[in-house]
Motif scaffolding. Structure first.
Motif, PDB file in Angstrom:
ATOM      1  N   ILE A   1       0.845  -1.205   0.000  1.00 49.40           N
ATOM      2  CA  ILE A   1       0.000   0.000   0.000  1.00 49.40           C
ATOM      3  C   ILE A   1       0.876   1.249   0.000  1.00 49.40           C
ATOM      4  O   ILE A   1       0.588   2.221  -0.698  1.00 49.40           O
ATOM      5  CB  ILE A   1      -0.964   0.009   1.204  1.00 49.40           C
ATOM      6  CG1 ILE A   1      -1.996  -1.116   1.084  1.00 49.40           C
ATOM      7  CG2 ILE A   1      -1.680   1.354   1.321  1.00 49.40           C
ATOM      8  CD1 ILE A   1      -2.818  -1.325   2.341  1.00 49.40           C
ATOM      9  N   THR A   2       1.945   1.225   0.776  1.00 47.70           N
ATOM     10  CA  THR A   2       2.866   2.361   0.807  1.00 47.70           C
ATOM     11  C   THR A   2       3.477   2.583  -0.576  1.00 47.70           C
ATOM     12  O   THR A   2       3.562   3.714  -1.058  1.00 47.70           O
ATOM     13  CB  THR A   2       3.970   2.137   1.859  1.00 47.70           C
ATOM     14  OG1 THR A   2       3.353   1.947   3.133  1.00 47.70           O
ATOM     15  CG2 THR A   2       4.925   3.306   1.913  1.00 47.70           C
ATOM     16  N   TRP A   3       3.906   1.489  -1.214  1.00 47.28           N
ATOM     17  CA  TRP A   3       4.433   1.593  -2.577  1.00 47.28           C
ATOM     18  C   TRP A   3       3.383   2.214  -3.491  1.00 47.28           C
ATOM     19  O   TRP A   3       3.687   3.120  -4.286  1.00 47.28           O
ATOM     20  CB  TRP A   3       4.846   0.209  -3.075  1.00 47.28           C
ATOM     21  CG  TRP A   3       5.172   0.169  -4.530  1.00 47.28           C
ATOM     22  CD1 TRP A   3       6.335   0.552  -5.127  1.00 47.28           C
ATOM     23  CD2 TRP A   3       4.301  -0.265  -5.587  1.00 47.28           C
ATOM     24  NE1 TRP A   3       6.246   0.376  -6.485  1.00 47.28           N
ATOM     25  CE2 TRP A   3       5.009  -0.123  -6.797  1.00 47.28           C
ATOM     26  CE3 TRP A   3       3.003  -0.756  -5.624  1.00 47.28           C
ATOM     27  CZ2 TRP A   3       4.455  -0.460  -8.024  1.00 47.28           C
ATOM     28  CZ3 TRP A   3       2.447  -1.088  -6.847  1.00 47.28           C
ATOM     29  CH2 TRP A   3       3.177  -0.944  -8.029  1.00 47.28           C
ATOM     30  N   SER A   4       2.128   1.742  -3.378  1.00 47.09           N
ATOM     31  CA  SER A   4       1.076   2.269  -4.246  1.00 47.09           C
ATOM     32  C   SER A   4       0.789   3.739  -3.942  1.00 47.09           C
ATOM     33  O   SER A   4       0.417   4.488  -4.846  1.00 47.09           O
ATOM     34  CB  SER A   4      -0.203   1.435  -4.122  1.00 47.09           C
ATOM     35  OG  SER A   4      -0.857   1.670  -2.897  1.00 47.09           O
ATOM     36  N   PHE A   5       0.975   4.166  -2.700  1.00 47.96           N
ATOM     37  CA  PHE A   5       0.826   5.586  -2.372  1.00 47.96           C
ATOM     38  C   PHE A   5       1.823   6.410  -3.177  1.00 47.96           C
ATOM     39  O   PHE A   5       1.471   7.439  -3.742  1.00 47.96           O
ATOM     40  CB  PHE A   5       1.038   5.816  -0.869  1.00 47.96           C
ATOM     41  CG  PHE A   5       0.988   7.271  -0.478  1.00 47.96           C
ATOM     42  CD1 PHE A   5      -0.220   7.883  -0.214  1.00 47.96           C
ATOM     43  CD2 PHE A   5       2.145   8.021  -0.401  1.00 47.96           C
ATOM     44  CE1 PHE A   5      -0.279   9.229   0.129  1.00 47.96           C
ATOM     45  CE2 PHE A   5       2.105   9.368  -0.063  1.00 47.96           C
ATOM     46  CZ  PHE A   5       0.893   9.969   0.204  1.00 47.96           C
ATOM     47  N   PHE A   6       3.072   5.957  -3.234  1.00 45.28           N
ATOM     48  CA  PHE A   6       4.079   6.688  -3.985  1.00 45.28           C
ATOM     49  C   PHE A   6       3.837   6.635  -5.486  1.00 45.28           C
ATOM     50  O   PHE A   6       4.218   7.551  -6.213  1.00 45.28           O
ATOM     51  CB  PHE A   6       5.490   6.209  -3.632  1.00 45.28           C
ATOM     52  CG  PHE A   6       5.930   6.684  -2.283  1.00 45.28           C
ATOM     53  CD1 PHE A   6       6.228   8.012  -2.066  1.00 45.28           C
ATOM     54  CD2 PHE A   6       6.016   5.799  -1.230  1.00 45.28           C
ATOM     55  CE1 PHE A   6       6.616   8.465  -0.818  1.00 45.28           C
ATOM     56  CE2 PHE A   6       6.410   6.233   0.024  1.00 45.28           C
ATOM     57  CZ  PHE A   6       6.714   7.570   0.231  1.00 45.28           C
ATOM     58  N   VAL A   7       3.181   5.584  -5.955  1.00 45.89           N
ATOM     59  CA  VAL A   7       2.824   5.510  -7.378  1.00 45.89           C
ATOM     60  C   VAL A   7       1.676   6.468  -7.682  1.00 45.89           C
ATOM     61  O   VAL A   7       1.761   7.284  -8.597  1.00 45.89           O
ATOM     62  CB  VAL A   7       2.419   4.064  -7.780  1.00 45.89           C
ATOM     63  CG1 VAL A   7       1.805   4.035  -9.169  1.00 45.89           C
ATOM     64  CG2 VAL A   7       3.607   3.130  -7.704  1.00 45.89           C
ATOM     65  N   LEU A   8       0.603   6.380  -6.901  1.00 42.19           N
ATOM     66  CA  LEU A   8      -0.631   7.090  -7.223  1.00 42.19           C
ATOM     67  C   LEU A   8      -0.713   8.510  -6.678  1.00 42.19           C
ATOM     68  O   LEU A   8      -1.522   9.302  -7.168  1.00 42.19           O
ATOM     69  CB  LEU A   8      -1.838   6.291  -6.705  1.00 42.19           C
ATOM     70  CG  LEU A   8      -2.013   4.885  -7.258  1.00 42.19           C
ATOM     71  CD1 LEU A   8      -3.140   4.168  -6.536  1.00 42.19           C
ATOM     72  CD2 LEU A   8      -2.255   4.916  -8.751  1.00 42.19           C
ATOM     73  N   CYS A   9       0.065   8.835  -5.668  1.00 46.63           N
ATOM     74  CA  CYS A   9      -0.141  10.111  -4.968  1.00 46.63           C
ATOM     75  C   CYS A   9       1.084  11.013  -4.939  1.00 46.63           C
ATOM     76  O   CYS A   9       1.182  11.896  -4.090  1.00 46.63           O
ATOM     77  CB  CYS A   9      -0.631   9.845  -3.543  1.00 46.63           C
ATOM     78  SG  CYS A   9      -2.207   8.991  -3.500  1.00 46.63           S
ATOM     79  N   THR A  10       2.045  10.788  -5.804  1.00 49.79           N
ATOM     80  CA  THR A  10       3.160  11.718  -5.961  1.00 49.79           C
ATOM     81  C   THR A  10       3.291  12.039  -7.446  1.00 49.79           C
ATOM     82  O   THR A  10       3.163  11.146  -8.285  1.00 49.79           O
ATOM     83  CB  THR A  10       4.483  11.138  -5.422  1.00 49.79           C
ATOM     84  OG1 THR A  10       4.776   9.904  -6.070  1.00 49.79           O
ATOM     85  CG2 THR A  10       4.414  10.910  -3.913  1.00 49.79           C
ATOM     86  N   PRO A  11       3.541  13.304  -7.776  1.00 50.29           N
ATOM     87  CA  PRO A  11       3.497  13.729  -9.182  1.00 50.29           C
ATOM     88  C   PRO A  11       4.765  13.470  -9.994  1.00 50.29           C
ATOM     89  O   PRO A  11       4.998  14.116 -10.999  1.00 50.29           O
ATOM     90  CB  PRO A  11       3.226  15.236  -9.071  1.00 50.29           C
ATOM     91  CG  PRO A  11       3.844  15.616  -7.787  1.00 50.29           C
ATOM     92  CD  PRO A  11       3.670  14.433  -6.868  1.00 50.29           C
ATOM     93  N   VAL A  12       5.587  12.530  -9.566  1.00 54.20           N
ATOM     94  CA  VAL A  12       6.749  12.115 -10.348  1.00 54.20           C
ATOM     95  C   VAL A  12       6.809  10.589 -10.318  1.00 54.20           C
ATOM     96  O   VAL A  12       6.240   9.961  -9.434  1.00 54.20           O
ATOM     97  CB  VAL A  12       8.074  12.710  -9.803  1.00 54.20           C
ATOM     98  CG1 VAL A  12       8.134  14.205 -10.031  1.00 54.20           C
ATOM     99  CG2 VAL A  12       8.263  12.388  -8.349  1.00 54.20           C
ATOM    100  N   ALA A  13       7.508  10.016 -11.261  1.00 55.00           N
ATOM    101  CA  ALA A  13       7.582   8.551 -11.359  1.00 55.00           C
ATOM    102  C   ALA A  13       8.637   8.034 -10.397  1.00 55.00           C
ATOM    103  O   ALA A  13       9.725   7.665 -10.788  1.00 55.00           O
ATOM    104  CB  ALA A  13       7.895   8.131 -12.781  1.00 55.00           C
ATOM    105  N   ASP A  14       8.312   7.997  -9.114  1.00 53.10           N
ATOM    106  CA  ASP A  14       9.307   7.557  -8.137  1.00 53.10           C
ATOM    107  C   ASP A  14       9.182   6.070  -7.834  1.00 53.10           C
ATOM    108  O   ASP A  14      10.122   5.323  -8.006  1.00 53.10           O
ATOM    109  CB  ASP A  14       9.239   8.384  -6.858  1.00 53.10           C
ATOM    110  CG  ASP A  14       7.825   8.606  -6.374  1.00 53.10           C
ATOM    111  OD1 ASP A  14       6.895   7.989  -6.925  1.00 53.10           O
ATOM    112  OD2 ASP A  14       7.636   9.405  -5.450  1.00 53.10           O
ATOM    113  N   ALA A  15       8.031   5.622  -7.414  1.00 52.88           N
ATOM    114  CA  ALA A  15       7.872   4.200  -7.115  1.00 52.88           C
ATOM    115  C   ALA A  15       7.896   3.367  -8.392  1.00 52.88           C
ATOM    116  O   ALA A  15       8.393   2.249  -8.401  1.00 52.88           O
ATOM    117  CB  ALA A  15       6.582   3.953  -6.345  1.00 52.88           C
ATOM    118  N   GLY A  16       7.374   3.899  -9.460  1.00 48.30           N
ATOM    119  CA  GLY A  16       7.439   3.212 -10.735  1.00 48.30           C
ATOM    120  C   GLY A  16       8.849   3.146 -11.283  1.00 48.30           C
ATOM    121  O   GLY A  16       9.171   2.290 -12.110  1.00 48.30           O
TER     122      GLY A  16
END
Length: 186
Positions: free
Chosen positions: A42-57
């Motif tokens: 879920i934390t990983w998905s937060f960084f995917v879906l809720c940050t405006p740069v491709a960090d977790a991806g």
């Protein structure tokens, strides 16, 4: 000379994976293995879906581009599908997992309150895919792929996209501060 950047990328990728595994280990120790695993995802998905740069991806996008030539935009779409599917499944079958950390609680708040919180996801998507587009174009120029295409378009086009990216970032931070997410992190 080309081996050095690849080595640096491998080291950064290994460090990011180690961080994710360490976080999973910590959460597993605090709760249990299943809860730790789901909370880490879920934390990983937060960084995917809720940050405006491709960090977790970035854990997948950049290595896949370097190793197999898969455009980062394509792999980022797959990352977003996985993140959305993961959250849909957890919301349906185990919403209690969202009560583990501050980030998972914020993710739950964003997902369960479409207005205005889904604006965070939409602005994050715009920012992410704009940054991925810049990354793909940079990789194309570096590898001399599509060089004629890149040089045939004017600098103005790139400047407009960059300005739009800055507007997305500004809107994102305004929305985040208006819903109190920044206060939860302090």
């Amino acid at each position: 000379m080309t081996a050095k950047p690849r080595t640096q990328i491998f080291i950064k990728f290994t460090l990011l994976i180690s961080l994710l595994i360490g976080y999973f280990g910590y959460l597993s120790y605090e709760y249990d293995v299943a809860t730790g695993g789901v909370a880490a995802l879920i934390t990983w998905s937060f960084f995917v879906l809720c940050t405006p740069v491709a960090d977790a991806g970035f854990l997948l996008d950049f290595p896949l581009r370097l190793l197999f030539g898969i455009r980062m935009a394509v792999s980022e779409v797959a990352v977003w599908i996985i993140a959305i599917g993961l959250n849909a499944g957890v919301l349906l079958y185990g919403p209690g997992y969202y009560k583990t950390t501050i980030l998972t609680e914020m993710m739950y708040k964003i997902l369960t309150n479409p207005y205005p919180y889904w604006g965070v996801i939409m602005l994050s998507g715009l920012g992410t895919f704009l940054s991925i587009r810049f990354g793909d174009e940079l990789m194309d120029v570096i590898h001399h792929r599509d060089r004629a295409y890149f040089h045939s378009h004017h600098f103005k086009h790139e400047l407009v996209l960059f300005a739009f990216f800055l507007l997305v970032l500004f809107g994102y931070y305004e929305l985040i501060s208006s819903i109190g997410i920044d206060a939860a992190l302090e």
